[in-house]
Design an enzyme around this catalytic site. Sequence first.
Site, PDB file in Angstrom:
ATOM      1  N   CYS A  81       0.813  -1.227   0.000  1.00 42.42           N
ATOM      2  CA  CYS A  81       0.000   0.000   0.000  1.00 42.42           C
ATOM      3  C   CYS A  81       0.846   1.275   0.000  1.00 42.42           C
ATOM      4  O   CYS A  81       0.350   2.355  -0.327  1.00 42.42           O
ATOM      5  CB  CYS A  81      -0.945  -0.002   1.187  1.00 42.42           C
TER       6      CYS A  81
ATOM      7  N   HIS B 192      -3.604   6.690   2.464  1.00 38.61           N
ATOM      8  CA  HIS B 192      -3.994   5.357   1.998  1.00 38.61           C
ATOM      9  C   HIS B 192      -5.330   5.027   2.666  1.00 38.61           C
ATOM     10  O   HIS B 192      -5.486   5.180   3.878  1.00 38.61           O
ATOM     11  CB  HIS B 192      -2.922   4.347   2.385  1.00 38.61           C
TER      12      HIS B 192
ATOM     13  N   ASN C 218     -10.157  -0.911   0.427  1.00 35.18           N
ATOM     14  CA  ASN C 218      -8.699  -0.746   0.405  1.00 35.18           C
ATOM     15  C   ASN C 218      -8.174  -1.278  -0.939  1.00 35.18           C
ATOM     16  O   ASN C 218      -8.224  -2.475  -1.184  1.00 35.18           O
ATOM     17  CB  ASN C 218      -8.113  -1.525   1.590  1.00 35.18           C
TER      18      ASN C 218
HETATM   19  N1  COA Z   1     -17.745  -9.920  10.114  1.00 33.26           N
HETATM   20  C1  COA Z   1     -18.112 -10.242  11.366  1.00 33.26           C
HETATM   21  N2  COA Z   1     -17.232 -10.542  12.327  1.00 33.26           N
HETATM   22  C2  COA Z   1     -15.934 -10.548  11.989  1.00 33.26           C
HETATM   23  C3  COA Z   1     -15.469 -10.236  10.701  1.00 33.26           C
HETATM   24  C4  COA Z   1     -16.446  -9.920   9.731  1.00 33.26           C
HETATM   25  N3  COA Z   1     -16.124  -9.608   8.461  1.00 33.26           N
HETATM   26  N4  COA Z   1     -14.134 -10.307  10.676  1.00 33.26           N
HETATM   27  C5  COA Z   1     -13.739 -10.659  11.909  1.00 33.26           C
HETATM   28  N5  COA Z   1     -14.825 -10.809  12.707  1.00 33.26           N
HETATM   29  C6  COA Z   1     -14.884 -11.184  14.126  1.00 33.26           C
HETATM   30  C7  COA Z   1     -13.655 -11.943  14.580  1.00 33.26           C
HETATM   31  O1  COA Z   1     -13.779 -13.305  14.255  1.00 33.26           O
HETATM   32  C8  COA Z   1     -13.692 -11.690  16.061  1.00 33.26           C
HETATM   33  O2  COA Z   1     -14.622 -12.570  16.643  1.00 33.26           O
HETATM   34  P1  COA Z   1     -14.375 -13.207  18.099  1.00 33.26           P
HETATM   35  O3  COA Z   1     -14.285 -12.046  19.021  1.00 33.26           O
HETATM   36  O4  COA Z   1     -15.549 -14.075  18.262  1.00 33.26           O
HETATM   37  O5  COA Z   1     -13.069 -13.930  17.957  1.00 33.26           O
HETATM   38  C9  COA Z   1     -14.239 -10.276  16.182  1.00 33.26           C
HETATM   39  O6  COA Z   1     -14.886 -10.007  14.917  1.00 33.26           O
HETATM   40  C10 COA Z   1     -13.183  -9.228  16.439  1.00 33.26           C
HETATM   41  O7  COA Z   1     -12.102  -9.478  15.546  1.00 33.26           O
HETATM   42  P2  COA Z   1     -10.903  -8.488  15.400  1.00 33.26           P
HETATM   43  O8  COA Z   1      -9.978  -9.000  14.353  1.00 33.26           O
HETATM   44  O9  COA Z   1     -10.341  -8.186  16.762  1.00 33.26           O
HETATM   45  O10 COA Z   1     -11.704  -7.187  14.873  1.00 33.26           O
HETATM   46  P3  COA Z   1     -11.187  -5.741  14.631  1.00 33.26           P
HETATM   47  O11 COA Z   1     -12.007  -4.774  15.361  1.00 33.26           O
HETATM   48  O12 COA Z   1      -9.706  -5.651  14.775  1.00 33.26           O
HETATM   49  O13 COA Z   1     -11.518  -5.528  13.077  1.00 33.26           O
HETATM   50  C11 COA Z   1     -10.309  -5.542  11.013  1.00 33.26           C
HETATM   51  C12 COA Z   1     -10.928  -6.388  12.118  1.00 33.26           C
HETATM   52  C13 COA Z   1      -9.667  -6.480  10.008  1.00 33.26           C
HETATM   53  C14 COA Z   1     -11.409  -4.747  10.345  1.00 33.26           C
HETATM   54  C15 COA Z   1      -9.260  -4.571  11.627  1.00 33.26           C
HETATM   55  O14 COA Z   1      -8.405  -5.297  12.486  1.00 33.26           O
HETATM   56  C16 COA Z   1      -8.453  -3.869  10.599  1.00 33.26           C
HETATM   57  O15 COA Z   1      -8.949  -3.084   9.823  1.00 33.26           O
HETATM   58  N6  COA Z   1      -7.120  -4.109  10.594  1.00 33.26           N
HETATM   59  C17 COA Z   1      -6.257  -3.521   9.611  1.00 33.26           C
HETATM   60  C18 COA Z   1      -6.246  -4.404   8.394  1.00 33.26           C
HETATM   61  C19 COA Z   1      -5.732  -3.699   7.180  1.00 33.26           C
HETATM   62  O16 COA Z   1      -5.981  -2.552   7.005  1.00 33.26           O
HETATM   63  N7  COA Z   1      -5.020  -4.421   6.319  1.00 33.26           N
HETATM   64  C20 COA Z   1      -4.495  -3.880   5.142  1.00 33.26           C
HETATM   65  C21 COA Z   1      -3.357  -3.013   5.464  1.00 33.26           C
HETATM   66  S1  COA Z   1      -2.787  -2.074   4.130  1.00 33.26           S
END
Ligand code: COA
Length: 330
Positions: free
Chosen positions: A116, A257, A287
């Site tokens: 990114c 980004h 993204n």
């Molecule tokens: N829908 C519903 N629930 C979901 C889900 C979805 N699409 N994806 C994950 N979950 C669940 C998980 O399984 C977890 O469940 P649990 O508590 O029963 O284990 C819960 O939601 C929380 O998961 P977590 O990963 O802690 O959520 P989060 O608040 O961190 O959000 C992201 C997840 C991926 C949205 C967030 O971490 C994020 O944006 N990270 C950056 C990723 C990124 O930008 N990558 C590219 C970089 S350039």
Amino acid sequence: MNSGLRAAIAGVGAYVPAKVLTNADFERMVDTSDEWITKRTGIKERHIAEEGESTVSMAIEASRRACKNAGIEPGELDMIACATITPDTLCPSSACYIQQGLGAPEAAVFDLSAACSGFVYCLAIARRFIEAGQFKNCLVIGAETISRFTDYEDRGSCILFGDGAGAVVLKPTEDDAKGIRYTVMHADGKGWDYIWIPAGGSKLPASQQTVEQRLHYLKMRGRDVYKFAIEKMQWLLEDCMKACDLTPDDVDLVVPHQVNIRILKSATEKLKFPMEKVYVNIDRYGNTSAASIPIALDEAVRSGRIGPGSTVLLIAFGAGLTWAGAVVKL
Ligand code: COA
């Protein structure tokens, strides 16, 4: 070495595929909901390449538009730098196909892999070639077809990504009021497994086993990326302003980004930087990795949000881990 020239953005262009995947579509594909995706990421929909479209085809269209807006013919390009982690083929580079498709037979070409942050990395490199007087017209592209490497059975990552391409033409200028003022690039390879695609390279070539184990898809440690992203976006914003002696009042727009609305809000909140000055279109594109900044930049220019004289900050972080920033006077 320095010729006294600055590298200025002369034209911007973008292209996204027509096909759209909404949060409602994802509700039918994995165990998720529009409410969860919107609240956790700010994303509502993303554009997805259709059969026959690819990183190169989208990049060519975005580049044609950028050249037109810059008032040059593709044949006048001296360099084409394409930031992508989803090239059409591993060999040759996407930039080779783009050069041929555009009709730019004299241009030096290369791909750059910094996920990114790739577009800002390429911008920083092209800037120096122009300032050194080696090249005149440089095309800098960010183009990705992440959908082809997305595991649509992994709800933690598949909801995030979209496809598209954006490009800028850089030209030399002697006008001191214009041009790229500052660029910064960093990386920390310790975070290699935060976001990665395990198979398909020389270490783990394609085999029946790698396909069965879904190792050609992007893997992500979402929580870890989240924390890292806030820290680096905040650092970049602060560093870019400090390097150019700017206060938030002096900045017309930050084009970050498009990673996650919560990440952008947290990073700016800590610095008391107004969110109204941060361009956000993640709701419509998700993204798009290296393509996200030039797509957003193109929208901001076309809508009149920024124009000649604007001071714009570009900040990005991504897989690697990598992070990069730029201060540009349009
Ligand atoms: N829908 C519903 N629930 C979901 C889900 C979805 N699409 N994806 C994950 N979950 C669940 C998980 O399984 C977890 O469940 P649990 O508590 O029963 O284990 C819960 O939601 C929380 O998961 P977590 O990963 O802690 O959520 P989060 O608040 O961190 O959000 C992201 C997840 C991926 C949205 C967030 O971490 C994020 O944006 N990270 C950056 C990723 C990124 O930008 N990558 C590219 C970089 S350039």
